[in-house]
Design an enzyme around this catalytic site. Structure first.
Site, mmCIF file in Angstrom:
data_model
loop_
_atom_site.group_PDB
_atom_site.id
_atom_site.type_symbol
_atom_site.label_atom_id
_atom_site.label_comp_id
_atom_site.label_asym_id
_atom_site.label_seq_id
_atom_site.Cartn_x
_atom_site.Cartn_y
_atom_site.Cartn_z
ATOM 1 N N ARG A 97 46.329 28.203 33.848
ATOM 2 C CA ARG A 97 46.459 26.868 34.437
ATOM 3 C C ARG A 97 45.890 25.796 33.532
ATOM 4 O O ARG A 97 46.356 24.658 33.536
ATOM 5 C CB ARG A 97 45.749 26.838 35.790
ATOM 6 C CG ARG A 97 46.474 27.561 36.894
ATOM 7 C CD ARG A 97 45.767 27.407 38.223
ATOM 8 N NE ARG A 97 44.417 27.970 38.212
ATOM 9 C CZ ARG A 97 43.563 27.891 39.221
ATOM 10 N NH1 ARG A 97 43.897 27.228 40.320
ATOM 11 N NH2 ARG A 97 42.380 28.445 39.142
ATOM 12 N N ARG A 98 44.841 26.127 32.776
ATOM 13 C CA ARG A 98 44.174 25.133 31.921
ATOM 14 C C ARG A 98 44.279 25.571 30.457
ATOM 15 O O ARG A 98 43.397 26.275 29.941
ATOM 16 C CB ARG A 98 42.713 24.979 32.336
ATOM 17 C CG ARG A 98 42.546 24.411 33.740
ATOM 18 C CD ARG A 98 41.079 24.179 34.086
ATOM 19 N NE ARG A 98 40.349 25.447 34.164
ATOM 20 C CZ ARG A 98 40.285 26.202 35.254
ATOM 21 N NH1 ARG A 98 40.922 25.841 36.351
ATOM 22 N NH2 ARG A 98 39.606 27.331 35.250
ATOM 23 N N LYS A 132 41.874 45.767 51.390
ATOM 24 C CA LYS A 132 41.744 47.064 50.719
ATOM 25 C C LYS A 132 41.982 48.214 51.693
ATOM 26 O O LYS A 132 42.586 49.231 51.330
ATOM 27 C CB LYS A 132 40.357 47.165 50.080
ATOM 28 C CG LYS A 132 40.140 46.145 48.969
ATOM 29 C CD LYS A 132 38.693 46.108 48.506
ATOM 30 C CE LYS A 132 38.496 45.062 47.426
ATOM 31 N NZ LYS A 132 37.073 44.923 47.020
ATOM 32 N N GLY A 189 33.808 43.017 39.122
ATOM 33 C CA GLY A 189 33.342 42.569 37.818
ATOM 34 C C GLY A 189 34.458 42.637 36.792
ATOM 35 O O GLY A 189 35.404 43.417 36.935
#
Length: 432
Positions: free
Chosen positions: A47-48, A206, A305
């Site tokens: 997006r950036r 999940k 993570g």
């Protein structure tokens, strides 16, 4: 080894995506040897575009994800942007243009997994998503492949590291919910808005995925009963310890005893300290699987993570690339059983109920009568007078196994008793 590289498009380059790109670069030779051909990062949709991304050629970066997946020379699309749209459209577009897909998008798979699998089948493509559940822990593939010849009866697990960290902190230090949440946020375990985690939405997605794979039936997010953990208190942990238990936010997927239906639910529960899940600490995840032939299996490890999740993504990438080279596809959607999903009211388990009652003779008899009238058998009762001299007492009731509907009716009737000031907490007891 084939010299022409397999081309990979990466959708998203945040915490997980940047790790995927890094491993693809630093382990390029190993990946090529394992796959039988080089893999090349052909484009990265973000997006950036102005943000500096170490190790990624700026020429690969684009904001036009649709054009990237439509290129036609892309072999595999790795989707790690999350959310429903534009991820859903991008994945189906990738299939239409000849690419297989590796995704970590639990919300999308829980909501539209059947449609995505159908689209993959239509275009002879793969859809792999090991990273969507429990991060680095190999779980989807064992359920879908290693246990394909077995009958799975139950999947019970801690599948959200944020909530496990908070509950573990409350258990080990006596901290309150807000204090434990503040620490989780400071350490980076909780998002600025932790709603998806602490209200159980993440775990419910999940659970839907796990139930569908384990029981070969279609289970959507809307089928999963969900309760968050924000109302768990230090008093609940004190009661749990008195019973030799601790409290975890659990995802529980079960096949009915007669095999005719399944249930999927997420809620806080007391589990005995002797159960393997009770010892799962901090932000770790663990999933306990019970099957006919294999018996009891437990999968444990970091559930979130950048690096752990990227590990699962790369494992899927290797498998999908191997399939590309061989001209085959891996296991797809298996929903042949078409079992109905039973409502929460039919779930049978034990319960721990804490009541605030008037401290006077006859109260216990009244409470016991209500339980009996609703067919809920009492296992133990503990009554303790208040220390504030207010004339009230705390009454803790632990039941034998009963249906959730019976327990709900019992609690409604208890609230109507003049001698019951309030129902302080209700918690299920699992893992026994």
């Amino acid at each position: 080894m084939r010299t022409r590289p397999l081309k990979v498009a990466l959708l998203g380059c945040g915490v997980v995506g940047s790790e995927v790109a890094r491993i693809m670069t630093t382990h390029a030779d190993d990946l090529a040897a394992r796959i039988g051909a080089p893999v090349e990062l052909a484009g990265v949709a973000v997006r950036r575009p102005s943000k500096v991304r170490a190790g990624i050629d700026p020429a690969l970066v684009t904001t036009d994800a649709t054009a990237l997946v439509k290129r036609g020379d892309i072999d595999v699309v790795v989707e790690v942007i999350g959310g429903i749209e534009p991820a859903r459209t991008l994945i189906t577009t990738a299939f239409e243009h000849g690419a297989s897909v590796v995704s970590a998008n639990k919300a999308l798979l829980a909501q539209d997994g059947a449609a995505l699998h159908a689209a993959a089948d239509e275009h002879d493509a793969d859809l792999y998503y090991e990273a969507a559940v429990a991060g680095a822990i190999p779980l989807i593939r064992p359920l879908r492949e290693s246990l394909a010849g077995d009958k799975v009866n139950r999947v019970l697990g801690i599948v959200n590291g944020t909530t496990n960290f908070i509950l573990d902190k409350m258990d080990s230090t006596g901290a309150g919910y807000q204090e434990a949440l503040d620490e989780a946020t400071a350490l980076g375990y909780a998002e600025a808005d932790p709603t998806a985690d602490v209200e159980g939405f993440d775990a419910a997605a999940k659970a839907a995925i796990l139930a569908g794979i384990a029981f070969h039936t279609r289970v959507r997010l809307d089928d999963v009963y969900r309760e968050g953990m924000i109302e768990v208190t230090a008093a609940d942990f004190a009661s749990a310890k008195a019973m030799g238990c601790t409290i975890k936010l659990l995802a529980i997927c079960e096949r009915a005893a007669d095999g005719g239906s399944v249930t999927a639910r997420v809620h806080p529960a007391m589990i005995p300290l002797t159960h393997p899940l009770a010892s799962v600490r901090g932000a770790y995840n663990a999933v306990f699987v019970e099957s006919d032939a294999a018996g009891q299996l437990m999968f444990y490890g970091p559930g979130a993570g950048g690096a752990p999740t990227a590990s699962a993504v790369l494992g899927d990438l290797v498998a999908v690339c191997r399939n590309k080279l061989s001209g085959a596809t891996g296991p797809g959607d298996s929903a042949y059983t078409q079992l109905p999903v039973s409502p929460m009211g039919e779930v049978v388990t034990r319960y721990h109920i804490s009541l605030d009652v008037a401290d006077k003779p006859g109260v216990l008899a009244q409470v016991a009568t209500v339980f009996a009238e609703h067919g809920v058998s009492i296992d133990t009762v503990r009554q303790q007078g208040r220390l504030d001299g207010g004339g009230d007492a705390s009454l803790v009731v632990v039941t034998h196994r009963a249906s959730d509907a019976s327990l709900t009716g019992t609690v409604e009737a208890l609230r109507n008793l003049d001698t019951v000031r309030g129902v302080a907490s209700i918690m299920r007891v699992e893992g026994e």
